[in-house]
Structures are given as C-alpha cells and as structure tokens.
Design an enzyme around this catalytic site. Structure first.
Site, PDB file in Angstrom:
ATOM      1  N   ASP A   1       0.852  -1.187   0.000  1.00  0.00           N
ATOM      2  CA  ASP A   1       0.000   0.000   0.000  1.00  0.00           C
ATOM      3  C   ASP A   1       0.892   1.244   0.000  1.00  0.00           C
ATOM      4  O   ASP A   1       0.752   2.134   0.830  1.00  0.00           O
ATOM      5  CB  ASP A   1      -0.914  -0.012   1.233  1.00  0.00           C
ATOM      6  CG  ASP A   1      -2.041   1.012   1.145  1.00  0.00           C
ATOM      7  OD1 ASP A   1      -2.427   1.375   0.015  1.00  0.00           O
ATOM      8  OD2 ASP A   1      -2.526   1.437   2.206  1.00  0.00           O
TER       9      ASP A   1
ATOM     10  N   ASP B   1       3.449   1.731   8.095  1.00  0.00           N
ATOM     11  CA  ASP B   1       2.179   1.023   7.911  1.00  0.00           C
ATOM     12  C   ASP B   1       2.269  -0.124   6.912  1.00  0.00           C
ATOM     13  O   ASP B   1       1.905   0.001   5.739  1.00  0.00           O
ATOM     14  CB  ASP B   1       1.072   1.983   7.500  1.00  0.00           C
ATOM     15  CG  ASP B   1      -0.305   1.339   7.607  1.00  0.00           C
ATOM     16  OD1 ASP B   1      -0.389   0.160   8.030  1.00  0.00           O
ATOM     17  OD2 ASP B   1      -1.296   1.984   7.255  1.00  0.00           O
TER      18      ASP B   1
END
Length: 328
Positions: A199, A216
């Site tokens: 991502d 993340d």
C-alpha cells in the site's frame, strides 16, 4: 454488528491495554487517521510518544499479523528505514480482552513530494532494497495481492450491495464484469512475486531530516514489484514516464526491474478501484464508515464509478508505459 466490529474498544480499554504492557499515558489518546484499524498516539510517563494499533477483529490471523511484524524486522535489520512494533517481553503481537494490538514508537515527518525527483529516486532506492529483502523468501500466511477468488468475491459484494441504486444496478454490472474479466485474463503467475509493502502511497511515506521512512505495513502481501511503484505515477503520460524512470534509476541500484511488469499498471489500478469499493461495502456496518464516507450511499457516487470503470476499461486497451531506449 459484524464480527469485524470495534465495539468494546473504549478509552478505558485502550488505557488498560497499554498499561498492561508497561506504558503509562500522561496525555490524552489522539486518534490517528485509520479506518481499517484503530490507532492512537499518546505521550507516556517516560516523556516519549508512542502509537498503539488495535487490529480489526477477524481481518488477519495471528500468524498473518506476526508475518507483518517479522517482515518489518527483517527490513530494519537490512537497515531499511521502517517503523517496527516494539517487542515487549519478547512479543510484538499483544492481546487484551480479546483485542489484538501492537505498540510502535511515534515518529514525525512530512509527506514525500513526488514532484521532487530526487525524493522519487530515493524512494526507488528504498523500494529496491525492500524488494531485495522481500525476494529472499515468500510469505507463508499473508495472501497474494491478486487472487481470482478474491476479485470474484469483491465483485459479487458490489453487485449485491444494498447501497447500489436499483436504477443503476444493470449499468454498473455491465461495466464491472468486463473490467473484472480483463483483470482475470492476465497470467499473474507468469510474473515474479515478492513480499511487498502493498500500500505504497504518499500517506505511508514520511520524509524526515535523516531521510525517507516507510510506515504502515498492514497491507503487506505477495505480488509483482510494480505494485509498490505505480501509485507514485501521476499526471500525463510524459510526466508518468519521467517519474517512472526516476524511480527505476534508484530501484535498479539494488534490484533488477522486469519491464514486462509495466503491462500490469492498469490492471492493478482496476484491481484497486474494485477492492476499494468492496472494502467500503464490507465495512458499512462499522459506524465510522457512514460517518466518514457518507457519499458512498449517494446515487451520484455510483454514477461516477460507472464512468470511472468505463475509463479504466479504455485504459486497459492502451499501450503500457515504455522505458526509453538505453535506460539502465
């Protein structure tokens, strides 16, 4: 309320959870921008800031969460700047009253500026090193980026979504299914798959005084390398060409790039569009979603998505970006 609910994650539960592993907040809990999980920043009595992340129930298995943590630990060991969960009494994956969580150091920084080509080249170096480490072995528990079953399930959820207006249902089906078919017609197994960030967009890239840091890894999974590159491309074709070659200048210092993967950019974009819509539909029972994504329930949104899918179907027919002759 579904099994994916955060019902019960109250401020008292959060404080009890972090205190159970030795952190004692002296500030309030600051919610950070996350809808899939619940993430809070706090100042502890050691005068350091931390971030606690509560994983959405039933989304990942314990083994899949541990693989995320182990991957970031491998990257950190290879001196790739990432944010790893803290190990507390030998554990990074923690649990309190049935909720799984992890604690991270809080770091500051500003967003990467993709129009600054030197920053893009530096990102390319980071991703080349990340994929070099990611190619050492596969994930055992994390899913593939693309699976036929996953795309079929996402498409079916959208076609059955109660928020899709009946007046638009047939038009939506008529464009969704051809896009799905085009993505499924690709021989995904013909491409090398490595462990990815998964991502890699501007929100997960922090530019700090000491350089770039990737954050993340919640969506890390196995897939073709181009997945971590294509979201940095924007503008017209010439601008994307320049951005791509800048990224790859840095990338290929550490990892060879297969130019055949340029054929996957538009299919991956289509995959992201479909999975994003299905994610909203799947999470609609979570009160945070109607509150923050109210437009998802409006007919205009679905009209726009029909147009977006038509444009994406056309993009799938266009020739892919090409590297200039002589590109190293």
């Amino acid at each position: 309320m579904s099994d994916f609910s955060f019902q019960g994650v109250t401020p008292d539960l959060i404080l009890d959870a972090v205190e159970s592993v030795g952190f004692y907040p002296i500030s309030g809990l600051l919610p950070l921008n996350s809808y899939e999980n619940r993430v809070y920043q706090f100042l502890a009595d050691d005068q350091k800031r931390y971030v606690v992340k509560f994983y959405r129930p039933q989304r990942w298995s314990d083994a899949q969460i541990l693989e995320e943590h182990q991957f970031t630990a491998e990257l950190a060991e290879a001196e790739i700047p990432v944010v790893c969960p803290l190990s507390i009494q030998g554990k990074t994956a923690l649990e309190w009253q049935g909720f799984r969580f992890a604690v991270f150091p809080s770091i500051g920084g500003r967003a990467l500026e993709p129009e600054q080509l030197e920053q893009l080249e530096d990102l390319g170096r980071h991703l080349g090193r990340l994929h070099l480490t990611g190619s050492a072995r596969p994930f055992s528990h994390r899913p593939q980026l693309y699976t036929r079953a996953g795309l079929d399930e996402a498409a079916q959820e959208l076609l059955e979504c109660e928020l899709l207006p009946d007046s638009l249902r047939e038009a939506f089906r008529a464009i969704l299914l051809p896009v799905v078919a085009r993505v499924q017609a690709i021989d995904w197994d013909a491409y090398t798959h490595v462990r990815l960030h998964g991502d890699c967009h501007i929100g997960n890239l922090l530019w700090r005084p000491e350089g770039l840091t990737l954050v993340d890894f919640d969506d890390c999974r196995q897939g073709p390398a181009i997945q971590d590159l294509w979201m940095m491309l924007s503008g017209d074709r010439l601008q994307q060409q320049i951005q791509l070659e800048t990224l790859l200048e840095g990338y290929e210092e550490f990892m060879e790039f297969n130019p055949r993967e340029l054929h996957l950019i538009e299919p991956l974009r289509a995959l992201r569009i479909i999975h994003y819509m299905a994610w909203l539909a799947r999470r609609w029972e979570d009160p945070a979603f109607p509150h923050n994504f109210s437009w998802f329930a409006e007919p205009r949104y679905w009209e726009q998505q029909i147009l977006a899918l038509k444009e994406q179907l056309s993009a799938l027919d266009e020739p892919p970006l090409r590297l200039q002759p002589g590109f190293n």
